[in-house]
Design a protein around this motif. Structure first.
Motif, short mmCIF file in Angstrom:
data_model
loop_
_atom_site.label_atom_id
_atom_site.label_comp_id
_atom_site.label_asym_id
_atom_site.label_seq_id
_atom_site.Cartn_x
_atom_site.Cartn_y
_atom_site.Cartn_z
N UNK A 90 0.90 -1.02 -0.02
CA UNK A 90 -0.06 0.06 -0.02
C UNK A 90 0.94 1.10 0.04
N UNK A 91 0.20 2.15 -0.53
CA UNK A 91 1.03 3.72 -0.35
C UNK A 91 0.69 4.09 1.08
N UNK A 92 1.20 5.18 1.68
CA UNK A 92 1.10 5.63 2.97
C UNK A 92 -0.12 6.44 3.13
N UNK A 93 -0.45 7.13 2.11
CA UNK A 93 -1.63 8.16 2.23
C UNK A 93 -2.92 7.38 2.65
N UNK A 94 -3.07 6.15 1.85
CA UNK A 94 -4.55 5.64 2.07
C UNK A 94 -5.20 5.60 0.63
N UNK A 95 -4.29 5.64 -0.32
CA UNK A 95 -4.88 5.84 -1.77
C UNK A 95 -5.39 4.35 -2.15
N UNK A 96 -4.61 3.25 -1.59
CA UNK A 96 -4.85 1.99 -2.08
C UNK A 96 -6.31 1.74 -1.43
N UNK A 97 -6.56 1.88 -0.11
CA UNK A 97 -7.75 1.83 0.44
C UNK A 97 -9.01 2.48 -0.38
N UNK A 98 -8.84 3.75 -0.68
CA UNK A 98 -9.88 4.48 -1.56
C UNK A 98 -10.09 3.68 -2.66
N UNK A 99 -9.09 3.33 -3.37
CA UNK A 99 -9.09 2.59 -4.73
C UNK A 99 -9.94 1.49 -4.52
N UNK A 100 -9.69 0.70 -3.44
CA UNK A 100 -10.35 -0.65 -3.39
C UNK A 100 -11.79 -0.45 -2.95
N UNK A 101 -12.18 0.71 -2.29
CA UNK A 101 -13.64 1.08 -1.96
C UNK A 101 -14.39 1.51 -3.28
N UNK A 102 -13.67 2.44 -4.04
CA UNK A 102 -14.08 2.68 -5.29
C UNK A 102 -14.54 1.78 -6.42
N UNK A 103 -13.53 0.84 -6.10
CA UNK A 103 -13.51 -0.28 -7.25
C UNK A 103 -14.83 -1.43 -6.71
N UNK A 104 -14.91 -1.51 -5.41
CA UNK A 104 -16.30 -2.37 -5.13
C UNK A 104 -17.49 -1.52 -5.00
#
Ligand SMILES: Cc1cc2nc3c(=O)[nH]c(=O)nc-3n(C[C@H](O)[C@H](O)[C@H](O)COP(=O)(O)OP(=O)(O)OC[C@H]3O[C@@H](n4cnc5c(N)ncnc54)[C@H](O)[C@@H]3O)c2cc1C
Length: 276
Positions: A128-142
């Protein structure tokens, strides 16, 4: 009180006693090509999960476990045993789905099961990146994903940062439908670290291998809630995940069939999650 009984193959109505655990339920129903989307672990009990909600591996396709409850047998505070459904004792039936422990002791549930034998199961690990972009990308994708896809992610230590371990389950019985459903997930992180996917019988997800005696050997403090994955929330979660006490944190995708229900149908108040 852990019997699991198929009442009617045509309507897929199943009677499950409240003391059963989900591994036993999955094992029994698999004999009839049926499944109930319950929790993610075979040792979890039926009683409270069904009265409280039930976020399972097929939640976006199937909704909450509670959404498929057709009737309950419940013992009230005065000791009477009541069979409640939409026609008999409808208020009790409404309240028990969400506030079960507050209204009585549920002895058994009648639940409509899903016709399903096997599912697609993928495990993907990304840095993951440190800022949380991976998390928001996961949520957008879902949020855009087909309902057949449900997923859960955990943030785990990786080097000086974090990796995201993704468990994806596809409610489909052929690899042809599973592959495209999970294909975008390996691309959401900074780097793909591992991925594997296979078709498995549904009971493999809530396996009898999970069963163990509950003797209070794992005391823990648990909190949970529903949220929308804003940038701020993602940053806050990244902060919690890097806490030196290393809390275990898991996020699950909702949406899909969860949002089909009318909010007044039961006592689950906020299915969509609020920001903050
Ligand atoms: C490893 C693990 C994984 C989990 N994964 C998921 C998941 O994927 N999805 C999910 O939704 N939840 C999950 N959970 C949470 C789970 O739903 C709760 O732990 C729930 O309490 C399990 O139900 P139980 O019957 O075993 O509850 P218990 O721990 O036995 O009881 C909890 C409380 O519920 C009430 N209660 C229990 N049975 C009844 C009954 N028959 N009638 C009325 N009230 C009752 C009582 O007040 C009791 O104090 C998980 C929990 C664990 C430990």
């Amino acid at each position: 009180m852990h019997r699991v009984e198929l009442l009617d193959q045509r309507t897929r109505r199943v009677r499950v006693e409240a003391g059963a655990r989900w591994a036993q339920v999955a094992e029994t129903l698999s004999r009839y090509g049926l499944a109930i989307s319950s929790g993610g672990h075979g040792n979890v009990g039926v009683g409270w999960l069904v009265t409280a909600g039930g976020v399972g591996w097929l939640v976006r396709r199937y909704g909450l476990t509670i959404d498929h409850v057709q009737a309950v047998d419940v013992v009230l505070a005065d000791g009477t045993l009541v069979h409640a459904d939409a026609a008999h004792e409808p208020d009790l039936f409404w309240a028990v789905r969400g506030a079960g422990a507050g209204v009585g002791i549920v002895v058994a549930f009648e639940i409509e099961a899903l016709e399903l034998s096997s599912v697609g199961y993928a495990q993907i690990v990304v840095e993951t990146d440190r800022q949380g972009r991976t998390l928001t990308r996961w949520a957008e994708l879902m949020a855009e994903a087909p309902r057949d896809l449900s997923s859960a992610v955990m943030l785990v230590p990786y080097g000086n940062g974090l990796a995201m371990s993704i468990t994806a389950v596809v409610a489909a019985e052929s690899a042809r439908r599973v592959r495209p459903a999970v294909a975008p997930l390996p691309t959401i992180g900074v780097k793909l670290l591992d991925q594997r996917a296979q078709l498995v019988p549904y009971p493999a997800l809530v396996s009898t291998a999970h069963l163990h005696p509950n003797i209070g050997q794992q005391p823990s403090i648990t909190t949970n809630g529903l949220l929308t994955m804003t940038d701020d929330n993602a940053r806050a979660i990244m902060g919690v995940a890097t806490d030196r006490r290393q809390p275990l944190n898991q996020m699950r995708s909702m949406g899909g069939a969860v949002n089909d229900r009318d909010g007044a149908a039961d006592l689950i108040v906020d299915r969509r999650g609020r920001s903050g």
